[in-house]
Design a protein around this motif. Structure first.
Motif, PDB file in Angstrom:
ATOM      1  N   GLU A 166       0.864  -1.183   0.000  1.00  0.00           N
ATOM      2  CA  GLU A 166       0.000   0.000   0.000  1.00  0.00           C
ATOM      3  C   GLU A 166       0.891   1.221   0.000  1.00  0.00           C
ATOM      4  O   GLU A 166       1.970   1.212   0.598  1.00  0.00           O
ATOM      5  N   GLY A 167       0.452   2.258  -0.724  1.00  0.00           N
ATOM      6  CA  GLY A 167       1.335   3.400  -0.830  1.00  0.00           C
ATOM      7  C   GLY A 167       0.616   4.696  -1.115  1.00  0.00           C
ATOM      8  O   GLY A 167      -0.489   4.725  -1.653  1.00  0.00           O
ATOM      9  N   ILE A 168       1.285   5.762  -0.701  1.00  0.00           N
ATOM     10  CA  ILE A 168       0.896   7.117  -1.108  1.00  0.00           C
ATOM     11  C   ILE A 168       1.734   7.361  -2.356  1.00  0.00           C
ATOM     12  O   ILE A 168       2.911   7.738  -2.260  1.00  0.00           O
ATOM     13  N   LEU A 169       1.172   7.057  -3.496  1.00  0.00           N
ATOM     14  CA  LEU A 169       1.961   6.931  -4.721  1.00  0.00           C
ATOM     15  C   LEU A 169       1.872   8.154  -5.623  1.00  0.00           C
ATOM     16  O   LEU A 169       2.663   8.288  -6.554  1.00  0.00           O
ATOM     17  N   THR A 170       0.884   9.010  -5.359  1.00  0.00           N
ATOM     18  CA  THR A 170       0.735  10.207  -6.193  1.00  0.00           C
ATOM     19  C   THR A 170       1.082  11.441  -5.358  1.00  0.00           C
ATOM     20  O   THR A 170       0.425  11.733  -4.353  1.00  0.00           O
ATOM     21  N   ALA A 171       2.113  12.149  -5.793  1.00  0.00           N
ATOM     22  CA  ALA A 171       2.568  13.323  -5.039  1.00  0.00           C
ATOM     23  C   ALA A 171       1.485  14.401  -4.991  1.00  0.00           C
ATOM     24  O   ALA A 171       1.266  15.037  -3.964  1.00  0.00           O
ATOM     25  N   THR A 172       0.804  14.574  -6.112  1.00  0.00           N
ATOM     26  CA  THR A 172      -0.164  15.674  -6.195  1.00  0.00           C
ATOM     27  C   THR A 172      -1.302  15.494  -5.194  1.00  0.00           C
ATOM     28  O   THR A 172      -1.670  16.444  -4.496  1.00  0.00           O
ATOM     29  N   THR A 173      -1.862  14.294  -5.112  1.00  0.00           N
ATOM     30  CA  THR A 173      -2.989  14.105  -4.189  1.00  0.00           C
ATOM     31  C   THR A 173      -2.524  14.255  -2.741  1.00  0.00           C
ATOM     32  O   THR A 173      -3.236  14.812  -1.908  1.00  0.00           O
ATOM     33  N   ASN A 174      -1.303  13.793  -2.457  1.00  0.00           N
ATOM     34  CA  ASN A 174      -0.810  13.960  -1.091  1.00  0.00           C
ATOM     35  C   ASN A 174      -0.566  15.429  -0.776  1.00  0.00           C
ATOM     36  O   ASN A 174      -0.876  15.909   0.320  1.00  0.00           O
ATOM     37  N   PHE A 175      -0.052  16.150  -1.762  1.00  0.00           N
ATOM     38  CA  PHE A 175       0.176  17.586  -1.579  1.00  0.00           C
ATOM     39  C   PHE A 175      -1.157  18.308  -1.334  1.00  0.00           C
ATOM     40  O   PHE A 175      -1.299  19.088  -0.387  1.00  0.00           O
ATOM     41  N   ALA A 189      -4.622  24.613  -3.843  1.00  0.00           N
ATOM     42  CA  ALA A 189      -3.633  23.543  -3.637  1.00  0.00           C
ATOM     43  C   ALA A 189      -3.291  22.875  -4.975  1.00  0.00           C
ATOM     44  O   ALA A 189      -2.118  22.587  -5.249  1.00  0.00           O
ATOM     45  N   VAL A 190      -4.297  22.664  -5.816  1.00  0.00           N
ATOM     46  CA  VAL A 190      -4.035  22.056  -7.131  1.00  0.00           C
ATOM     47  C   VAL A 190      -3.166  23.011  -7.969  1.00  0.00           C
ATOM     48  O   VAL A 190      -2.204  22.580  -8.623  1.00  0.00           O
ATOM     49  N   ALA A 191      -3.492  24.303  -7.909  1.00  0.00           N
ATOM     50  CA  ALA A 191      -2.708  25.290  -8.681  1.00  0.00           C
ATOM     51  C   ALA A 191      -1.250  25.292  -8.209  1.00  0.00           C
ATOM     52  O   ALA A 191      -0.319  25.374  -9.031  1.00  0.00           O
ATOM     53  N   GLU A 192      -1.043  25.165  -6.919  1.00  0.00           N
ATOM     54  CA  GLU A 192       0.325  25.145  -6.374  1.00  0.00           C
ATOM     55  C   GLU A 192       1.063  23.871  -6.825  1.00  0.00           C
ATOM     56  O   GLU A 192       2.243  23.921  -7.172  1.00  0.00           O
ATOM     57  N   ALA A 193       0.353  22.746  -6.840  1.00  0.00           N
ATOM     58  CA  ALA A 193       0.976  21.489  -7.296  1.00  0.00           C
ATOM     59  C   ALA A 193       1.372  21.607  -8.770  1.00  0.00           C
ATOM     60  O   ALA A 193       2.420  21.105  -9.190  1.00  0.00           O
ATOM     61  N   LYS A 194       0.561  22.302  -9.538  1.00  0.00           N
ATOM     62  CA  LYS A 194       0.902  22.516 -10.958  1.00  0.00           C
ATOM     63  C   LYS A 194       2.149  23.383 -11.062  1.00  0.00           C
ATOM     64  O   LYS A 194       3.059  23.118 -11.835  1.00  0.00           O
ATOM     65  N   ARG A 195       2.170  24.451 -10.246  1.00  0.00           N
ATOM     66  CA  ARG A 195       3.305  25.374 -10.289  1.00  0.00           C
ATOM     67  C   ARG A 195       4.619  24.653  -9.934  1.00  0.00           C
ATOM     68  O   ARG A 195       5.670  24.916 -10.506  1.00  0.00           O
ATOM     69  N   LEU A 196       4.536  23.694  -9.018  1.00  0.00           N
ATOM     70  CA  LEU A 196       5.731  22.956  -8.592  1.00  0.00           C
ATOM     71  C   LEU A 196       6.158  21.890  -9.608  1.00  0.00           C
ATOM     72  O   LEU A 196       7.194  21.254  -9.452  1.00  0.00           O
TER      73      LEU A 196
END
Ligand code: NAD
Ligand code: HSE
Length: 332
Positions: A166-175, A189-196
């Motif tokens: 089991e894993g937290i495999l997607t950085a964006t959803t965790n962010f 938060a989604v906009a910030e994940a895009k920016r990163l």
């Protein structure tokens, strides 16, 4: 000195980071593996460049890309012996990555895939093609990159029966989940994940759970020999979470995470994507915004948890870990 010619398809953020690291490591490759590494071809969706002696990087790393040097004919024209595929992920058709990887493997080139589409679409077919041509298909970049996942299953736990992953495999959803728990809105938060640079070009791919589903699909098929299709994988997303959910989780003292799960019961392999909550003292609750994690349970090596950072540079480095393993094997 053995010459290695590299072609990169998908010359966006990750493709460029791959090229940057290769150039920084030229001396390292020479000293450790007696390998003369040249990037001989790169392409994006409309333009590219091929130079069989090595691309003419300027001091600012800008390349004079030529329109039309991409698509059909690019792989053959590259004369490369390793493909690094970093184009867009299209899990419905395999996308351009599927064509590039098939062409590369058919021509006896090793392929390192960072994009997931081709692997979701037809991992078994590509693995068979690699075997038939005596080359390798490497997939660390597509399976949570810097986090040890496929290497853990295929190398570190060799001989064990892996019962569950089991894993937290997607950085964006965790962010996004972490930032929402800190009071940020979903959209910000989604906009910030895009920016990163960690979110997909269309972040619905992340927040609807597709990215995690693709990763468990590939891991189940490559790591457990399963033949799962994406539609076999029940999938939660994080796009329907309300401020009331956030308040409730805070009041309950739990932390939400989007989890990719693989269960392996006597050869019957199942995968799922689940929105779960964990108590504050659970290791997954310590996996903050810029991190990912995996927990593996085995028959005789017990339980192993790995937690690591995520970034576009780390993704590129994970693909180059795959490349370095090719160099190691050739240098033995
Ligand atoms: N960003 C990350 O942290 C991360 C992590 C792991 C995996 N990935 C995967 O890496 C891949 C690339 O991600 P990115 O962030 O660099 O995206 P990006 O949008 O910056 O780059 C994608 C590139 O692919 C090119 N491209 C599109 N169609 C093409 C075609 N037909 N032929 C050749 N090139 C084509 C585009 O021109 C673009 O330059 C994606 O599949 C993504 O899922 C990204
Ligand atoms: N968008 C993905 C990166 C590619 O795997 C993530 O957020 O983890």
């Amino acid at each position: 000195m053995k010459r290695w010619n590299i072609a990169i398809t998908g010359f966006g953020a990750i493709g460029k980071a791959v090229a940057q690291i290769i150039r920084e490591r030229e001396q390292h490759y020479r000293e450790l593996y007696a390998a003369d590494i040249r990037i001989v071809a790169v392409c994006g969706s409309r333009a590219g460049l091929i130079d069989h002696d090595g691309l003419p990087w300027g001091t600012d790393s800008a390349l004079p890309l030529q329109p039309g040097v991409t698509g059909a004919g690019f792989i053959e024209g590259s004369h490369a012996n390793v493909l690094i595929e970093a184009g867009p992920t299209n899990f419905e058709t395999g996308g351009s990555g599927y064509t590039y990887i098939r062409q590369a493997l058919s021509q006896g080139m090793h392929a390192i895939s960072i994009s997931k589409g081709a692997l979701v679409f037809d991992y078994a077919g590509l693995a068979d093609l690699a075997k038939a041509n005596g080359v390798q298909l490497k997939i660390s970049g597509a399976t949570s990159a810097a986090l040890p996942t496929i290497d853990l299953l295929q190398y570190n736990l060799a001989g064990c029966q892996v019962l569950e992953v089991e894993g937290i495999l997607t950085a964006t959803t965790n962010f996004v989940l972490s930032k929402m728990m800190d009071g940020m809105s979903f959209d910000d938060a989604v906009a910030e994940a895009k920016r990163l640079g960690i979110a997909e070009p269309d972040p619905r791919f992340d927040v609807e759970g597709w990215d995690t589903a693709c990763k468990v699909n590939i891991l189940a098929n490559a790591g457990f020999g399963a033949r799962l299709k994406l539609q076999d994988i029940p999938r939660d997303g994080i796009d329907q979470i309300s401020p009331a959910d956030i308040q409730r989780w805070k009041a309950e003292g739990v932390v939400p995470k989007l989890i990719g799960r693989i269960q392996n019961d006597g050869g019957n392999t199942k995968a799922s994507v689940e929105l779960k909550t964990y108590p504050l003292d659970h290791p997954f609750s310590q996996v903050t915004a810029r991190m990912k994690a995996i927990r593996v349970n085995t028959d005789v090596m017990g339980e192993i948890t790995a937690i690591g950072v995520t970034s576009p540079l780390a993704t590129a480095a994970a693909a180059l870990k795959d490349f370095e393993h090719l160099l190691m094997a050739a240098h033995r």
